[in-house]
Design an enzyme around this catalytic site. Structure first.
Site, PDB file in Angstrom:
ATOM      1  N   ARG A 229      34.521  43.893  48.588  1.00  0.00           N
ATOM      2  CA  ARG A 229      34.343  42.960  49.716  1.00  0.00           C
ATOM      3  C   ARG A 229      34.304  43.715  51.052  1.00  0.00           C
ATOM      4  O   ARG A 229      33.810  43.195  52.049  1.00  0.00           O
ATOM      5  CB  ARG A 229      35.409  41.888  49.763  1.00  0.00           C
TER       6      ARG A 229
ATOM      7  N   PRO B  14      52.084  49.825  35.750  1.00  0.00           N
ATOM      8  CA  PRO B  14      53.220  49.293  36.508  1.00  0.00           C
ATOM      9  C   PRO B  14      54.038  50.401  37.161  1.00  0.00           C
ATOM     10  O   PRO B  14      54.808  50.174  38.076  1.00  0.00           O
ATOM     11  CB  PRO B  14      54.027  48.535  35.448  1.00  0.00           C
TER      12      PRO B  14
ATOM     13  N   GLU C 218      51.851  50.370  25.819  1.00  0.00           N
ATOM     14  CA  GLU C 218      52.839  51.058  26.688  1.00  0.00           C
ATOM     15  C   GLU C 218      52.154  52.115  27.535  1.00  0.00           C
ATOM     16  O   GLU C 218      52.806  53.036  28.012  1.00  0.00           O
ATOM     17  CB  GLU C 218      53.922  51.695  25.820  1.00  0.00           C
TER      18      GLU C 218
ATOM     19  N   ASP D  17      41.131  39.311  58.320  1.00  0.00           N
ATOM     20  CA  ASP D  17      41.977  38.719  57.285  1.00  0.00           C
ATOM     21  C   ASP D  17      43.357  39.356  57.291  1.00  0.00           C
ATOM     22  O   ASP D  17      43.606  40.339  57.973  1.00  0.00           O
ATOM     23  CB  ASP D  17      41.303  38.798  55.912  1.00  0.00           C
TER      24      ASP D  17
HETATM   25  N1  LIG Z   1      51.700  45.819  33.881  1.00  0.00           N
HETATM   26  C1  LIG Z   1      50.613  46.618  33.556  1.00  0.00           C
HETATM   27  C2  LIG Z   1      50.316  46.910  32.217  1.00  0.00           C
HETATM   28  C3  LIG Z   1      49.204  47.699  31.908  1.00  0.00           C
HETATM   29  C4  LIG Z   1      48.410  48.188  32.935  1.00  0.00           C
HETATM   30  C5  LIG Z   1      48.695  47.886  34.263  1.00  0.00           C
HETATM   31  C6  LIG Z   1      49.800  47.107  34.582  1.00  0.00           C
HETATM   32  C7  LIG Z   1      50.089  46.828  36.009  1.00  0.00           C
HETATM   33  C8  LIG Z   1      49.352  47.245  37.108  1.00  0.00           C
HETATM   34  N2  LIG Z   1      49.965  46.760  38.202  1.00  0.00           N
HETATM   35  C9  LIG Z   1      51.046  46.093  37.813  1.00  0.00           C
HETATM   36  O1  LIG Z   1      51.141  46.114  36.442  1.00  0.00           O
END
Ligand SMILES: Nc1ccccc1-c1cnco1
Length: 243
Positions: free
Chosen positions: A158, A88, A115, A173
């Protein structure tokens, strides 16, 4: 392209062998290998995580296990690889990222959970001049990186030559021209009293193209003004500006 995924939940990646992606693998356009991180644990409990230094909630994935896993997986193939760590806290994954990665011979995805992965794993890879991208697929919290890998692999594969039946659809697209795609219609001509826009049945290809462009501009302005603002200066012609 070879794709490796390292995860504690290999089953989560099963959808990659279905449908379009499954056919790309079957056609030899993509080689996919999924590896269970626990294969590189050495303790009876197969521990992959531990408490965070400095305290705080959750668990952090151990560097020893990840270091051995990445070294072993990278050694499976001599092709140069880009390591991708979904997180994230990563840079945004966009269509441009997907397009850029189509040029890679190999992608190795490291799926973190809890985490995240001890930062030294990424730092060690980078100091060994291995390309590493820490990427996010959006501003929300998932339980692990596996779902993000499904998203990114589909977006990349793709675009590979020979995967899509009609390559033009990858050009038309959403996001390929910087705009959202407008509304689409198919038979019947009237459904529950709702008719298909007349212009789409006119056969006038110039008018149809203009109408579609106007709907794309309208939708982008309404839903993603940020995309409109990010368009290069020459992206809009006079007819677009008149819209
Ligand atoms: N929230 C997460 C938790 C663990 C690994 C990736 C994520 C992630 C990737 N893109 C948004 O969240």
């Amino acid at each position: 392209m070879r794709i490796d995924v390292i995860t504690i939940f290999p089953g989560y990646l099963a959808p990659l062998r279905e449908a379009l992606l499954g056919r790309a693998i079957g056609a030899g356009l993509v080689d996919l290998a999924v590896h269970d991180l626990r294969s590189w644990t050495r303790d009876v409990h197969q521990a992959v995580d531990d408490s965070p230094y400095g305290g705080g909630p959750g668990m952090v994935m151990r560097p020893q296990v990840w270091g051995e896993a990445l070294d072993a997986v990278l050694a499976l193939d001599e092709r140069p690889a880009r390591i991708v760590v979904p997180t994230p806290a990563g840079r945004p994954f966009t269509q441009a990222t997907a397009q850029a990665w189509t040029g890679e011979e190999r992608l190795v995805f490291a799926c973190g959970r809890y985490e995240g992965i001890d930062q030294r794993v990424v730092d060690d890879a980078r100091r060994r001049d291995l390309p590493v991208d820490e990427v996010s697929i959006g501003d929300y919290v998932l339980v692990g990186g596996e779902v993000a890998v499904l998203v990114m692999v589909e977006a990349v594969v793709r675009l590979l030559p020979g995967v899509l039946g009609n390559p033009a659809s990858a050009q038309q697209d959403s996001f390929s021209d910087g705009l959202l795609e407008g509304p689409a219609y198919t038979r019947p001509e009237v459904w529950r009293g709702l008719a298909v826009p007349e212009v789409l049945r006119s056969g006038n290809h110039a008018k149809i193209a203009r109408w579609r462009r106007d709907r794309a501009l309208e939708r982008t302005a309404q839903r993603r003004p940020d995309l409109l603002a990010a368009l290069p200066e020459d992206a809009l012609d006079d007819a677009d500006r008149a819209f």
